[in-house]
Design a protein around this motif. Structure first.
Motif, mmCIF file in Angstrom:
data_model
loop_
_atom_site.group_PDB
_atom_site.id
_atom_site.type_symbol
_atom_site.label_atom_id
_atom_site.label_comp_id
_atom_site.label_asym_id
_atom_site.label_seq_id
_atom_site.Cartn_x
_atom_site.Cartn_y
_atom_site.Cartn_z
ATOM 1 N N TYR A 1 0.828 -1.207 0.000
ATOM 2 C CA TYR A 1 0.000 0.000 0.000
ATOM 3 C C TYR A 1 0.862 1.256 0.000
ATOM 4 C CZ TYR A 1 -3.922 3.013 1.177
ATOM 5 O OH TYR A 1 -4.885 3.979 1.149
ATOM 6 N N GLY B 1 5.466 5.133 -0.260
ATOM 7 C CA GLY B 1 6.635 5.522 0.534
ATOM 8 C C GLY B 1 7.894 4.883 -0.035
ATOM 9 N N HIS B 2 9.044 5.527 0.202
ATOM 10 C CA HIS B 2 10.305 5.006 -0.336
ATOM 11 C C HIS B 2 11.098 4.185 0.671
ATOM 12 C CE1 HIS B 2 9.477 7.677 -3.532
ATOM 13 N NE2 HIS B 2 10.251 8.691 -3.215
ATOM 14 N N ILE B 3 10.600 4.061 1.909
ATOM 15 C CA ILE B 3 11.485 3.542 2.955
ATOM 16 C C ILE B 3 10.982 2.243 3.598
ATOM 17 C CG2 ILE B 3 12.547 4.088 5.211
ATOM 18 C CD1 ILE B 3 13.750 5.682 2.853
ATOM 19 N N ASN B 4 9.776 2.285 4.135
ATOM 20 C CA ASN B 4 9.268 1.091 4.826
ATOM 21 C C ASN B 4 8.477 0.217 3.858
ATOM 22 O OD1 ASN B 4 10.157 1.805 7.556
ATOM 23 N ND2 ASN B 4 8.736 3.520 7.334
ATOM 24 N N ILE C 1 -3.066 -0.279 8.928
ATOM 25 C CA ILE C 1 -1.803 -0.180 8.191
ATOM 26 C C ILE C 1 -0.788 -1.028 8.943
ATOM 27 C CG2 ILE C 1 0.160 1.389 7.787
ATOM 28 C CD1 ILE C 1 -1.866 1.737 5.610
ATOM 29 N N LEU D 1 -1.796 9.551 14.120
ATOM 30 C CA LEU D 1 -1.622 8.109 13.990
ATOM 31 C C LEU D 1 -1.894 7.473 15.348
ATOM 32 C CD1 LEU D 1 1.678 7.954 11.900
ATOM 33 C CD2 LEU D 1 -0.611 7.266 11.152
ATOM 34 N N TYR E 1 -0.961 0.464 12.623
ATOM 35 C CA TYR E 1 -1.690 1.687 12.935
ATOM 36 C C TYR E 1 -3.153 1.493 12.562
ATOM 37 C CZ TYR E 1 2.703 4.529 12.878
ATOM 38 O OH TYR E 1 3.939 5.079 13.116
ATOM 39 N N PHE F 1 -6.126 2.357 10.425
ATOM 40 C CA PHE F 1 -6.164 2.903 9.060
ATOM 41 C C PHE F 1 -7.047 4.145 9.067
ATOM 42 C CE2 PHE F 1 -8.062 3.221 4.809
ATOM 43 C CZ PHE F 1 -6.911 3.216 4.033
ATOM 44 N N ILE F 2 -6.559 5.210 8.475
ATOM 45 C CA ILE F 2 -7.365 6.434 8.401
ATOM 46 C C ILE F 2 -8.082 6.426 7.049
ATOM 47 C CG2 ILE F 2 -7.294 8.964 8.432
ATOM 48 C CD1 ILE F 2 -4.700 8.614 10.172
ATOM 49 N N ASN G 1 2.993 13.610 0.463
ATOM 50 C CA ASN G 1 2.366 12.305 0.708
ATOM 51 C C ASN G 1 2.608 11.795 2.133
ATOM 52 O OD1 ASN G 1 4.886 11.051 0.613
ATOM 53 N ND2 ASN G 1 4.611 10.233 -1.451
ATOM 54 N N ASN G 2 3.126 12.672 2.987
ATOM 55 C CA ASN G 2 3.180 12.338 4.413
ATOM 56 C C ASN G 2 2.141 13.133 5.208
ATOM 57 O OD1 ASN G 2 5.119 10.328 4.305
ATOM 58 N ND2 ASN G 2 6.826 11.771 4.467
ATOM 59 N N MET H 1 -2.238 13.499 5.403
ATOM 60 C CA MET H 1 -3.506 13.007 4.863
ATOM 61 C C MET H 1 -4.501 14.156 4.815
ATOM 62 S SD MET H 1 -3.691 9.162 6.261
ATOM 63 C CE MET H 1 -4.547 8.815 4.742
ATOM 64 N N ILE I 1 1.541 12.092 8.991
ATOM 65 C CA ILE I 1 1.983 10.705 9.198
ATOM 66 C C ILE I 1 3.504 10.606 9.022
ATOM 67 C CG2 ILE I 1 -0.264 9.797 8.482
ATOM 68 C CD1 ILE I 1 1.112 8.992 5.806
ATOM 69 N N ASP J 1 8.758 8.761 11.562
ATOM 70 C CA ASP J 1 10.044 8.087 11.831
ATOM 71 C C ASP J 1 11.211 9.048 12.032
ATOM 72 O OD1 ASP J 1 8.817 5.635 11.480
ATOM 73 O OD2 ASP J 1 9.246 5.577 9.333
HETATM 74 P P1 ADP Z 1 7.410 5.497 4.238
HETATM 75 O O1 ADP Z 1 8.308 5.872 5.385
HETATM 76 O O2 ADP Z 1 7.865 4.312 3.514
HETATM 77 O O3 ADP Z 1 7.129 6.693 3.380
HETATM 78 P P2 ADP Z 1 4.776 5.983 5.409
HETATM 79 O O4 ADP Z 1 4.669 5.835 6.895
HETATM 80 O O5 ADP Z 1 4.823 7.355 4.879
HETATM 81 O O6 ADP Z 1 6.005 5.086 4.930
HETATM 82 O O7 ADP Z 1 3.536 5.199 4.774
HETATM 83 C C1 ADP Z 1 3.466 4.965 3.377
HETATM 84 C C2 ADP Z 1 2.076 5.308 2.865
HETATM 85 O O8 ADP Z 1 1.091 4.518 3.564
HETATM 86 C C3 ADP Z 1 1.632 6.743 3.107
HETATM 87 O O9 ADP Z 1 2.085 7.611 2.102
HETATM 88 C C4 ADP Z 1 0.129 6.609 3.128
HETATM 89 O O10 ADP Z 1 -0.386 6.561 1.805
HETATM 90 C C5 ADP Z 1 -0.100 5.243 3.752
HETATM 91 N N1 ADP Z 1 -0.395 5.315 5.207
HETATM 92 C C6 ADP Z 1 0.504 5.300 6.222
HETATM 93 N N2 ADP Z 1 -0.115 5.318 7.423
HETATM 94 C C7 ADP Z 1 -1.447 5.361 7.173
HETATM 95 C C8 ADP Z 1 -2.645 5.353 8.003
HETATM 96 N N3 ADP Z 1 -2.579 5.313 9.335
HETATM 97 N N4 ADP Z 1 -3.847 5.376 7.370
HETATM 98 C C9 ADP Z 1 -3.934 5.388 6.028
HETATM 99 N N5 ADP Z 1 -2.854 5.375 5.205
HETATM 100 C C10 ADP Z 1 -1.632 5.362 5.750
#
Ligand code: ADP
Ligand code: GN1
Ligand code: MG
Length: 369
Positions: free
Chosen positions: A28, A31-34, A51, A93, A116, A118-119, A226-227, A229, A241, A244
């Motif tokens: 889903y 993101g580039h990291i997790n 999530i 979160l 987490y 989900f929002i 994209n961090n 919502m 969001i 980290d």
């Molecule tokens: P990364 O560090 O890899 O960027 P993120 O924590 O930003 O990881 O999460 C990646 C993506 O997952 C976000 O850009 C968002 O689309 C989705 N996401 C993360 N947390 C939530 C949440 N609690 N509810 C809905 N979508 C989420």
């Protein structure tokens, strides 16, 4: 990071105190990291969404410290949201504990996972669709800085030391060019040169800090669009969001990273560089929002340094993408050959455009000071 197999993610999914039984768990987001998954559980015909994230242990060396930051910050925000009569399940979160009450789960291969709530009915954008969204996100990130101003900074673990220390990033970049492990340096001489020509500018924030002119603050450090919502129904910024990288940092870099990503007229990995430019109208709405949201807390120097923050975050990010390209793509997730190089090129093109528009950027900041 290695690919996650079905057994591994289901082991993780079953470790958390979710409602119902895990039914599906699919990759889903962007993101580039997790490694992020949308976990759907079912109970008596009702679905519950979460999530589920496998944290990147190559990037984050101290997962325990990181999770203490996340727990500390989200609990702190939750209290403030409740006091303001907001919705604490959507405006921050919320970690879902494991079945034995922990904040995260370590799987049998040694990877750490968190879950987490989900929002729903909210969106993370990769490109600004409506300027109003970007204004809202500026306001939210400005306000976030204010809220965190009262957070006990001493409790925070520095999850990635020197994260936005551009001069240190430059040293790493220079070493990557020298080692050239992936034999790619010869193809990117122009980009290497572009970065080298700007080395002198990289230390300014840190020298101002040493002189006591730029304050260290608790900051988010990864404020791209994209961090955050955006609520689908109200169009308002709902929840910040990706916590980290919360640690002491500079306000100008929180501002700057948002501009780098959101005020670009192209996506971060656009291959057609003619589409890349700094949108001054977007720069303006974000600046307005950020200054309103930070509600008088920023110093005169911080405000004057906002354009510099935008340029430095863009240059640093371009340099980080190029470093990763030179090192053989070991840090950022990629989904095609040359992905990090494409990303580097958009960032450097954006820096060049900012340099052309510098006077306009400064005038806009003055207008909202
Ligand atoms: P990364 O560090 O890899 O960027 P993120 O924590 O930003 O990881 O999460 C990646 C993506 O997952 C976000 O850009 C968002 O689309 C989705 N996401 C993360 N947390 C939530 C949440 N609690 N509810 C809905 N979508 C989420
Ligand atoms: C990463 O985790 P994500 O995708 O939100 C990176 C940021 C970069 C960004 C570039 C921990 O952010 O620093 O600016 O990619 N995060 C980390 O898109 O390195
Ligand atoms: Mg993210």
């Amino acid at each position: 990071m290695m690919n996650t197999c079905v057994e591994q993610k289901m082991e993780a999914a079953n470790a958390f105190a979710v409602k119902g039984t895990p039914k599906s768990c699919e990759p889903y987001g962007s993101g580039h990291i997790n490694n992020t998954f949308l976990l759907i559980c079912e109970e008596e015909g009702q679905e519950y969404a979460y999530i589920l994230q496998q944290m990147n242990r190559d990037v984050f060396k101290d997962i325990h410290g990181l999770m203490q930051n996340v727990k500390g910050v989200t609990s702190f925000l939750r209290r403030q949201i409740i006091a303001n009569h907001g919705d604490p399940d959507r405006e921050t979160l919320n970690l879902v504990p494991t079945k034995d009450g922990q904040d995260y789960y370590r799987d049998s291969l040694g990877y750490s996972w968190r879950a987490y709530l989900f929002i729903a009915q909210a969106t993370c954008y990769n490109l600004v669709e409506k300027p109003e969204d970007f204004y809202q996100s500026g306001k939210a990130f400005g306000r976030f800085q204010c809220l965190l101003a009262d957070f006990p900074a001493g409790q925070l673990t520095e999850t990635i030391p020197n994260f936005h220390n551009t001069p240190v990033r430059f040293v790493t970049f220079t070493e990557a060019v020298k080692k050239d492990v992936a034999h790619r340096a010869c193809q990117v001489q122009k980009e290497i040169q572009f970065i080298r020509e700007r080395e002198q500018e990289m230390g300014l924030a840190y020298s101002l800090q040493r002189e006591g002119r730029l304050p260290l603050r608790v900051s988010h450090n990864d404020t791209k669009l994209n961090n955050i919502m955006i609520d689908d129904a109200t169009g308002q910024a709902l929840c910040i969001i990706d916590l980290d990288t919360i640690m002491p940092g500079f306000s100008i870099f929180d501002y700057g990273d948002s501009i780098r990503f959101g005020a670009n007229t192209a996506q971060e990995d656009e291959q057609d560089l003619s589409k890349v430019s700094l949108s001054l109208p977007l720069f303006e709405v974000y600046t307005k929002g950020f200054l309103e949201g930070s509600a008088g807390r920023l110093t005169e120097t911080e405000i004057s340094m906002l354009p510099y923050g935008a340029k430095m975050m863009t240059l640093e990010c371009g340099m980080r993408f190029l470093t990763d390209y030179l090192q053989g793509d070991t840090y950022f997730h990629i989904s095609r050959e040359g992905h990090n190089l494409d990303r580097c090129r958009t960032q450097l093109a954006l820096v060049a455009d900012m340099e052309k528009k510098w006077a306009d950027m400064e005038a806009i900041v003055e207008k909202y000071r």
